[in-house]
Design an enzyme around this catalytic site. Structure first.
Site, PDB file in Angstrom:
ATOM      1  CB  CYS A 105     -29.825  -3.919   0.427  1.00  9.34           C
ATOM      2  SG  CYS A 105     -31.267  -4.690  -0.275  1.00  9.34           S
ATOM      3  CD  GLU A 165       7.725   0.919  -4.188  1.00  6.91           C
ATOM      4  OE1 GLU A 165       6.862   0.428  -4.512  1.00  6.91           O
ATOM      5  OE2 GLU A 165       8.126   1.830  -4.391  1.00  6.91           O
ATOM      6  N   PRO A 166       6.427  -2.842   0.655  1.00 10.26           N
ATOM      7  CG  PRO A 166       7.226  -3.687   2.887  1.00 10.26           C
ATOM      8  CD  PRO A 166       7.661  -3.068   1.680  1.00 10.26           C
ATOM      9  N   GLY A 167       3.296  -3.909   1.840  1.00 13.44           N
ATOM     10  CA  GLY A 167       1.917  -3.188   2.466  1.00 13.44           C
ATOM     11  C   GLY A 167       1.550  -4.335   3.482  1.00 13.44           C
TER      12      GLY A 167
END
Length: 442
Positions: A366, A297-299
């Site tokens: 900010c 399951e690589p991302g």
């Protein structure tokens, strides 16, 4: 400065060769202009505006094919981790390559289906699935649901009793393996929220096997993200195999696949990532003899290097003995530098041969923590000129927000010499369109 050696001035950084980063993302220079494939990135910055994420389809394809080839000796499926980059155009590139999808919410499930993934190719992980999400996954027939606690299994058993079909289940194990990565993205060690503890896996397996509407098909793990060392994979797989033996010894023989998660790291600076061949060299001797299908399951590995974030210089400022380069991309666009103290290389879109100086690259949000880089050596860009932050294809847009009521960035896909806007820039009106200013009669 071109694609050669860059001296990084941030504390503790060493020299590195930028050419490797360019190669990873399919980037290059033509007459000083930064190119992605056959596209001049300045053209995108000028026509679409900034900040804008740009993704290289050819780089994604090359990464997928290299990993697929390395795993070829074993039956396998690569399931892309949608959490890394959920743009529909990016998902479609991966679907067309034959990938499955790894999802952690019903929103990601809907996205995967919208991009054309078959429900049966989808793995539903995640530590906090709601009853509604489980019911939706069951109704749509996802490939399997990875349970991450006994309590989640209790809920799934109730859902399954009312489901029209049997539900295939995986047990995501917490293998208690510590990986050398940022603590926020280490997911396989003991004492954290992910996975079923090893001492309760057999109990979970028995309960699943005894339920008439559930079938235990997968044993799974996930060790973390941005892993550069094969050791955690070896240790984790060895523990999975030990648990598999216990489950089979208990008379449960339904497991057909082992899911070893993702986590393959990429090069952001001078890292030495594991190549697909190096990973395969470690895992194939352990997993091959099982004859089981292997899920990965690589991302980040598939999309991280393929993306850049384009930004424009707004101002140069001197304050407190420091030089600031204020750009229009902020922490709401790319939170990784602020949240993880992550390093992204920064390059000018058009080389002009100007001398470098040490600057803090900061955004317009900010917050003092709104920075892209601190103490970075960069050429003397002026207002209106453009920069690219490299390695921004994973955990970039997906982690962006509307803080300070800033619209989210545009997204662009480059495919060879073609490019297209695949998500327009979010407008101010879109931020409050669903809000009600006067909910009570006056």
């Amino acid at each position: 400065m071109g694609e050669g050696v860059l001296t990084v001035t941030e504390a503790g950084r060493s020299n590195f060769d930028r050419r490797a980063l360019f190669d990873d993302g399919g980037l290059g220079r033509r007459d000083g202009a930064l190119m992605m494939g056959g596209v001049r990135l300045t053209d995108i910055a000028e026509q679409v505006g900034t900040p804008t994420f740009v993704y290289n389809a050819d780089s994604i394809r090359a990464r997928y094919r290299a990993l697929d080839a390395a795993l070829a000796p074993m039956p396998h499926r690569i399931c892309f981790a949608v959490k890394a980059n959920s743009n529909l155009a990016v998902l479609r590139v991966l679907r067309d390559l034959g990938a499955g999808a790894d999802i952690v919410s019903v929103g990601e499930l809907r996205r995967a289906l919208a991009a054309g993934f078959d429900a049966a190719s989808i793995v539903f992980s995640g530590v906090g699935k709601t009853v509604g999400e489980l019911e939706t996954a069951a109704a749509l027939g996802v490939g399997h649901i990875n349970v991450e606690s006994i309590e989640e299994l209790d809920l799934l058993m109730q859902v399954a009793s009312k489901a029209p079909n049997r539900i295939e289940v995986g047990i995501r194990v917490n293998p208690a393996v510590t990986a050398d990565t940022h603590p926020y993205i280490s997911t396989g060690q003991g004492g954290i929220k992910f996975g079923v503890p090893t001492d309760r896996v057999l109990e979970a397996a028995r309960r699943i096997s005894e339920h008439p509407h559930l079938e235990l098909g997968v044993l799974a793990m996930h060790l973390g993200s941005q892993l550069l060392d094969p050791r955690p994979y070896r240790e984790g797989i060895e523990r999975l195999l030990g648990l598999l033996a216990q489950i089979r010894a208990a008379g449960i023989g339904s497991i057909r696949a082992l899911d070893i998660g993702g986590g393959l790291g990429i090069r952001y600076r001078d890292e030495a990532p594991l190549s697909p061949e190096q990973l395969a060299e470690v895992i194939t001797p352990l997993l091959g003899p099982t004859g089981l299908r292997i899920l990965l399951e690589p991302g980040r590995y598939l999309v991280g290097s393929a993306g850049v974030l384009l930004t424009s210089v707004l101002y140069r400022k001197h304050s407190g003995g420091k030089e600031f380069m204020i750009v229009d991309a902020g922490m709401n666009d790319l939170v990784r530098p602020s949240h993880y103290q992550a390093y992204h290389d920064i390059v000018e879109l058009e080389e002009r041969g100007r001398p470098e100086s040490t600057v803090d690259v900061v955004g317009p949000v900010c917050e003092t923590g709104d920075f892209m880089a601190l103490g970075r050596s960069l050429p003397g860009l002026v207002a209106g000129e453009h920069l690219a932050l490299l390695g921004a294809g994973a955990y970039g847009f997906v982690m962006s927000s509307n803080y300070n009521s800033r619209g989210r960035a545009a997204e662009v896909l480059v495919d060879g010499a073609r490019w297209a806007t695949v998500r327009p820039r979010e407008t101010a009106e879109e931020l409050y369109r669903s809000e009600i200013a006067a909910p009570f009669p006056q």
